[in-house]
Scaffold this active site. Structure first.
Site, short mmCIF file in Angstrom:
data_model
loop_
_atom_site.label_atom_id
_atom_site.label_comp_id
_atom_site.label_asym_id
_atom_site.label_seq_id
_atom_site.Cartn_x
_atom_site.Cartn_y
_atom_site.Cartn_z
N PHE A 102 28.70 52.68 60.95
CA PHE A 102 28.00 51.42 60.67
C PHE A 102 27.75 51.26 59.19
O PHE A 102 27.41 52.22 58.49
CB PHE A 102 26.66 51.42 61.43
CG PHE A 102 25.72 50.33 61.04
CD1 PHE A 102 26.07 48.99 61.18
CD2 PHE A 102 24.46 50.64 60.53
CE1 PHE A 102 25.19 47.99 60.80
CE2 PHE A 102 23.58 49.64 60.16
CZ PHE A 102 23.94 48.31 60.30
N HIS A 103 27.94 50.03 58.70
CA HIS A 103 27.63 49.68 57.31
C HIS A 103 26.63 48.53 57.34
O HIS A 103 26.96 47.41 57.74
CB HIS A 103 28.89 49.26 56.57
CG HIS A 103 28.70 49.14 55.08
ND1 HIS A 103 27.70 48.38 54.51
CD2 HIS A 103 29.38 49.67 54.04
CE1 HIS A 103 27.78 48.44 53.19
NE2 HIS A 103 28.79 49.24 52.88
N SER A 104 25.44 48.79 56.88
CA SER A 104 24.38 47.78 56.86
C SER A 104 24.59 46.78 55.74
O SER A 104 25.40 46.98 54.83
CB SER A 104 23.02 48.48 56.69
OG SER A 104 22.00 47.53 56.52
N ALA B 213 28.09 42.78 58.63
CA ALA B 213 27.92 44.22 58.78
C ALA B 213 28.79 44.70 59.94
O ALA B 213 28.57 44.32 61.09
CB ALA B 213 26.46 44.57 59.05
#
Length: 954
Positions: free
Chosen positions: A808-810, A789
Site C-alpha cells: 500500500f502507498h498512502s 493511493a
C-alpha cells in the site's frame, strides 16, 4: 576448359526418392520407438510433471519421452543419429534439384537445412537434464530455422501440383498447431490445469510428425531424380526443372508475390535495408530516452523543475519553413543524421543536467533529419516507402530490443556497462548505418516543388502525424505497455510479459498490410477497426482488452505509410512541425492524468486517459481524411501496393526480410524468457518468510542511471522472499515505458503482481514473491483531493499456509483528508481477513503511535507493528498478524533511491505469539538470521542503520 561430365562405368544408380523414404522411416522410428519403449517401461514416470501425474496426466510429452530415462533415450539417440546421413543427403539432393544460376535462394535454403540438422543433434545429445541452457539454445535455433526452411522449400518447389499441395498442407498444419500448443502449455504452466499437459503433449507430437512429413514430400519430387555413381565423378542435375517462383514470373510478371520475392538476392541491398532500419532504430531509441531523462528532475524536485521544457526538443521540423535552410538540410542529410548521435553518446556525461541537454540535442536533430529525409524522397514513391519502412521497422526493432533487455533499451543514456548497456556498440553501428543509408536522395540537389496538385490539408495531415507518433510511442514502444493496461492480477486471466511477442506479430502484420494494401489501410473501415481496438484496450481488461490492443497495434502500423506519404506532399514545417508540436501536448496530457497534483490545471485532466486516447484517435482520423483526399495523387497507390519497377519490387522484399528476422528474434527471446515457476524460498527448511518494503523511486538512481541491477543485488543479498515495491509504475512516455518488475522477477525467480496498471492513474505498487500468489486484488483507495493511493491484497501459499500480503502507498502529507479516508478503508480491509495470517508492507505517511497510525494498528485491523519502539519512521511501516515475528532490520538506501529498505522475518507454524523481548543474534537459529554482509560499512552503500544491526525477538 575441363568438361563438366566425364565418361565412365556406372558403379551404382538409385532413385533419390529412397533418400526420402529412409529419412522418413528412421526419423519416425526414433520418436515412435522411444515412445513405445518409454510407455512400456516407465509409463507413470514419463507422464508425471511438476504439478500432476497419472491419472490426471496420461500421455507423455516429447521431451519427457526422449530425454529423461534409459533406455528410451538411447533408442531415440541411436535412430536420430542414423537419420543424420539421409538428412544430409536429402538437403544436398534438394539443393542439386533446385539450384539455379540466377538465384542464391537454393544456397540459403541448403545452409538452413544443414544448420537445422546440426542443431537437432545439439538438443538430442544435450538433454535438458544435462544442460538446460544449451538444450534451449539448440532447440530455439532449430525452431527458428524451421520458418525459413519451410518457406524456402515452398518457394523452390518444382512445378508439381501434388507435392505443392502436400507441402502447403503440412506447413499450414505445423504453424497452426503452434497456437493450441502455446495455449495448453500456458494452461499447464501458469494456471496449473490438470490434464492440460497431456493435451499439450498431443500437439507437441503432432509438430514432430508434421515436421518429418513436410520433408517426406520430397519422395514425390525425387521420383524421377536419379543418383548415379561412376568410377569418375559426375552428378546429374535437373537443368530444366524450373521452380514454382520461376513459373509464376513467366506466367504473370505483375503478380504481387512474384514482384516482391521473385528477384535475385543481393547482399549489398540487404545491408542497405539493415542500415536503413538501424537508422530508424536509432531515432526511436533517442526519442524514447528523452522522457525518462526529463523525468529525473521533477522526481528530485518533487514538482516542476524547469527542465520539462526539453520535451519540446521535437519541434525542430518547424525550421524547415525557412526555404534556404530546408534546401541545405535536404542536400546534407548525412550530416544532419550524424549530428543527432550526441543523443547516443550522452551516457559518457556524468552530470544529469548536461546529459539531458545532450539527449535533447540528439532529439532535436533526429526529428529534423527524418522530416527532411521524408520530404526529400516525396517525388519517388518507392524511395519514400523504403524510408517509411525503415522508420516503422525501427520502432519494432526498438520495442524488441526492450523486450530482450526487460523493457530497457540497451543504448539509452540511462544505461551503461554496469547495468547492462551496449552504448558503445550501439553508437558504432549507428555511425556505420548512417554512412551507408544516407546517400543522395531524390531531391537532394534542389528543393523543387511537387509537380502534383497538393490535395488534402497540411493542418489535418499534421494532426494525423501527431496522433500517429503518439500512438506509436505511448502504445507500441514497449510490448508490455498494453499488457499492463489489461492486467488484473491473480489468478492470471489475461496476457503477461512474454505475450508481448503477439504485439510484435500484430505490428509486423499491420505494416505489411499498409504496404501491400494501402487503399484499405487509409480507409475508414480500417480506421473503425482501430477505434474499436482503442476502446477495448482502454475500457476492458484481461484477454478481451488485449485483443483490442492487438487490433490497435495492427492499425497504427498499418496506417503509418499512408499518413506519412500524405504528409510529405505539403510543407514539412506545417505537417511534421505541427505534428511534433501537438504530439508534445499529448505527451504532457499523458502525464497529467496521473500527475495532476503537481501541475497547474492538472485536476482538469485527472484520471482521463480516455480523453487522451480519444484525442489520439481523432487526430489520426484527421490524418486519414487528408490522406484520402491525397490519394488521387499518383504518388499514393490506389489499390494494392504494386511497385512501379523491378528495382522497387526488389527493394521492398529486403524490408520484409528484415521484418521476418525481427519476428524470429522476438520468438526466440520469448522462449528464453518464459517463466519456469519453480521458485524456492531462501530458508524453506525453517519455514521463514523474509518480507521487505522499498520505495524504488521509479528505478532511477541518484545519478540518473537505471537501477534494476543494483536493486536485484540488494534484494538477493537480503534474501527477501516477499517484497513490496512502491512508486513502481513506469509505463508512460515520460518514464520510458518500462517495467522494473519483469527483470527482478525473472532474475530472482519470483512471482510478480504488477499491481494497478497504467490505466489506473497511480504511481504504482507491485509485489514480488518466492511463494505462489494464489489470488490478488487491486484497490484504488479513496482520494477525493490528492493523487490516487494504490493497494494490492494478495494471498500467497507459504509452506502450505495461506498468508495475506498487503502492499500500500498512502496519499501525500498535503492531503490529510485523503489519508484519513484511506486509513479507514485499508484498516477495514485488513480486519476483514480474520482467519488468515497477514503482512502489511506500506508507505503510511504518519508518525509512530500518532494520528492515523492508531487506526492501522488497532482492533479494527487486527494488525501489530513489527517494532513499536522504532520511533524514527515516517513513511515505511511493516505490520503483521497471525505470524511469529522473529526479526526486523532497516537497511540504508545507498544511492539507488531516496528511501531505505525495511525488512521483517516471520515464521509459519503453530506458535504465532510474538514477544517484544530483544535477544542476541547468537540465540537465533542460523536460518532466522539476517545476512552479515550488511553489517558495519555494508556493501555498495547498503548497511544496517538506525539500530546499526538487525533486531531479533524471542
Amino acid at each position: 576448359m575441363a568438361p563438366k561430365f566425364k565418361d565412365g562405368d556406372i558403379v551404382a544408380s538409385f532413385s533419390a526418392k529412397w533418400i526420402s523414404w529412409i529419412h522418413t522411416g528412421v526419423a519416425y522410428t526414433a520418436f515412435l520407438g522411444a515412445l513405445i519403449v518409454g510407455c512400456w517401461l516407465h509409463y507413470t514416470k514419463i507422464v508425471q510433471n511438476e504439478h500432476y501425474g497419472y491419472p490426471q496426466e496420461w500421455f507423455p510429452s516429447v521431451s519427457a519421452t526422449i530425454g529423461d530415462r534409459y533406455p528410451e533415450r538411447s533408442v531415440f539417440q541411436l535412430f536420430i543419429a542414423l537419420t543424420s546421413g539421409p538428412r544430409f543427403a536429402l538437403v544436398t539432393a534438394w539443393y542439386v534439384l533446385t539450384k539455379r544460376a540466377d538465384s542464391s535462394l537454393p544456397k540459403f535454403v541448403a545452409g538452413v537445412g544443414i544448420f537445422r540438422t546440426l542443431t537437432c543433434g545439439g538438443w538430442t545429445y544435450v538433454t535438458s537434464t544435462d544442460d538446460h541452457n544449451w538444450h534451449d539454445v539448440f532447440m530455439i535455433s532449430y525452431l527458428v530455422a524451421t520458418l525459413p526452411w519451410t518457406l524456402g522449400c515452398l518457394a523452390l518447389s518444382p512445378q508439381n501440383p501434388t507435392s505443392i499441395k502436400y507441402r502447403k498442407f503440412f506447413a499450414g498444419s505445423f504453424f497452426a498447431t503452434l497456437v493450441p500448443l502455446i495455449y495448453f502449455f500456458i494452461q499447464h504452466k501458469v494456471h496449473k490445469v490438470a490434464g492440460a499437459y497431456t493435451t499439450y503433449a498431443f500437439f507437441e507430437w503432432a509438430l514432430v510428425l508434421l515436421d518429418v512429413a513436410f520433408d517426406a514430400v520430397t519422395v514425390i519430387d525425387f521420383e524421377n531424380f536419379e543418383i548415379v555413381v561412376k568410377d569418375l565423378s559426375g552428378i546429374s542435375r535437373g537443368r530444366d526443372n524450373k521452380a514454382v517462383v520461376d513459373k509464376i514470373l513467366e506466367k504473370d510478371k505483375n503478380k504481387e508475390v512474384a514482384q516482391v520475392f521473385g528477384n535475385q538476392f543481393s547482399y549489398g541491398a540487404a545491408f542497405d535495408a539493415l542500415a536503413d532500419v538501424y537508422n530508424g532504430f536509432v531515432f526511436w531509441s533517442i526519442l524514447t530516452s528523452l522522457g525518462v531523462c526529463v523525468w529525473y528532475f521533477p522526481l528530485w524536485h518533487m514538482g516542476i523543475s524547469g527542465w520539462e521544457v526539453m520535451v519540446m526538443s521535437t519541434i525542430s521540423p518547424l525550421l524547415l519553413a525557412i526555404r534556404p535552410f530546408r534546401g541545405f538540410a535536404m542536400r546534407n542529410l548525412r550530416l544532419f543524421h550524424l549530428s543527432a548521435l550526441p543523443g547516443l553518446l550522452a551516457f559518457l556525461i556524468k552530470k544529469p543536467e548536461l546529459r539531458l541537454l545532450a539527449v535533447g540535442a540528439g532529439v532535436w536533430m533526429s526529428c529534423l533529419s527524418w522530416a527532411a529525409t521524408f520530404y526529400a524522397e516525396r517525388s519517388q514513391p518507392h524511395r519514400l516507402e523504403a524510408r517509411i519502412s525503415a522508420f516503422t521497422l525501427g520502432l519494432l526493432a526498438s520495442s524488441i530490443a526492450k523486450f530482450a533487455w526487460w523493457t530497457n533499451n540497451p543504448i539509452w543514456p540511462i544505461m551503461h556497462g554496469p547495468n547492462g548497456g551496449w552504448n558503445k556498440v550501439g553508437f558504432g553501428l549507428a555511425v556505420l548505418a548512417i554512412l551507408r543509408s544516407t546517400g543522395s536522395s531524390a531531391n537532394s540537389s534542389i528543393d523543387v516543388a511537387s509537380s502534383r496538385s497538393r490535395k488534402g490539408s497540411p493542418v489535418l495531415a499534421g494532426l494525423g502525424l501527431a496522433g500517429l507518433f503518439f500512438a506509436m510511442h505511448s502504445m507500441l514502444s514497449d510490448s508490455s505497455t498494453m499488457i499492463l493496461w489489461v492486467w488484473e492480477g491473480f489468478p492470471v486471466r489475461g496476457p503477461f510479459a512474454v505475450h508481448g511477442v503477439l504485439t510484435f506479430f500484430a505490428m509486423g502484420g499491420g505494416l505489411a498490410l499498409g504496404l501491400f494494401y494501402p487503399a484499405f489501410a487509409r480507409g475508414w473501415t480500417f480506421y473503425g477497426i482501430g477505434c474499436v481496438g482503442a476502446a477495448m484496450v482502454t475500457g476492458s481488461h484481461n484477454w478481451f482488452g488485449f485483443y483490442g490492443a492487438l487490433a490497435l497495434a495492427t492499425y497504427t502500423m498499418g496506417v503509418a505509410p499512408s499518413l506519412i506519404s500524405s504528409a510529405v506532399q505539403h510543407s514539412p514545417a506545417k505537417t511534421f512541425g505541427i505534428g511534433f508540436l501537438l504530439y508534445n501536448f499529448l505527451v504532457l496530457a499523458h502525464v497529467w492524468v496521473v500527475a495532476y497534483a503537481f501541475v497547474p490545471g492538472g485536476p482538469l485532466m485527472r484520471e482521463h486517459t480516455d480523453w487522451v486516447v480519444s484525442a489520439m484517435m481523432l487526430f489520426i482520423g484527421a490524418g486519414v481524411f487528408s490522406s484520402t483526399a491525397s490519394a488521387s495523387s499518383t504518388s499514393l497507390p490506389k489499390g494494392k501496393g504494386k511497385m512501379p519497377n523491378p528495382a522497387a519490387r526488389k527493394q521492398r522484399s529486403y524490408y520484409i526480410y528484415v521484418l521476418l528476422a525481427l519476428e524470429l528474434y522476438a520468438i526466440a527471446v520469448a522462449y528464453l524468457r518464459f517463466p519456469t515457476y519453480n521458485y524456492t524460498p531462501y530458508h524453506a527448511k525453517d519455514k521463514v518468510i523474509t518480507a521487505g518494503i522499498w520505495t524504488i523511486h521509479f528505478s532511477l538512481d541518484n545519478d540518473m542511471w537505471s537501477s534494476e541491477v543494483r536493486m536485484r543485488d540488494a534484494i538477493k543479498e537480503l534474501e527477501l522472499d516477499v517484497v513490496g515495491l512502491l512508486e513502481s509504475d513506469l509505463q508512460r512516455i515520460i518514464m520510458g515505458n518500462r517495467d522494473t518488475t519483469q527483470f527482478l522477477a525473472e532474475d530472482l525467480g519470483m512471482y510478480v503482481d504488477y499491481g494497478p496498471g497504467p490505466d489506473k492513474h497511480t504511481w504504482g505498487a507491485a509485489l514480488l514473491s518466492k511463494f505462489p500468489i494464489v489470488n490478488s486484488t487491486h484497490h484504488l483507495l479513496p482520494s477525493p483531493v490528492g493523487e490516487l493511493a494504490p493497494a494490492i491484497h494478495a494471498t500467497i501459499d507459504a509452506y502450505g499456509t495461506l498468508v495475506d500480503v498487503f502492499v500500500f502507498h498512502s496519499g501525500q502529507e498535503e492531503d490529510p483528508e485523503d489519508r484519513k479516508l484511506q486509513t479507514e478503508y485499508l484498516s477495514k480491509l485488513m480486519g476483514s481477513v480474520t482467519d488468515r495470517p497477514a503482512i502489511l508492507l506500506s508507505y503510511l505517511v504518519t508518525k509512530p503511535k500518532q494520528g492515523n497510525y492508531n487506526e492501522y494498528v488497532s482492533d479494527v485491523s487486527g494488525m501489530r507493528d513489527i517494532d513499536g519502539s522504532d520511533w524514527d519512521r515516517w513513511c515505511e511501516y511493516i505490520l503483521y498478524k497471525g505470524l511469529r515475528r522473529t526479526g526486523y532490520a532497516r537497511v540504508s538506501r545507498g544511492t539507488i533511491t531516496d528511501t531505505e529498505i525495511q525488512v521483517g522475518k516471520f515464521t509459519i507454524g503453530e506458535n504465532t505469539q510474538s514477544s517484544d523481548e530483544i535477544i542476541p543474534e547468537a540465540s537465533v537459529a542460523e536460518g532466522l538470521r539476517f545476512p552479515a554482509l550488511f553489517r558495519g560499512e555494508g556493501v555498495r552503500g547498503h548497511r544496517y542503520h538506525v539500530f546499526n544491526e538487525p533486531r531479533y525477538y524471542a
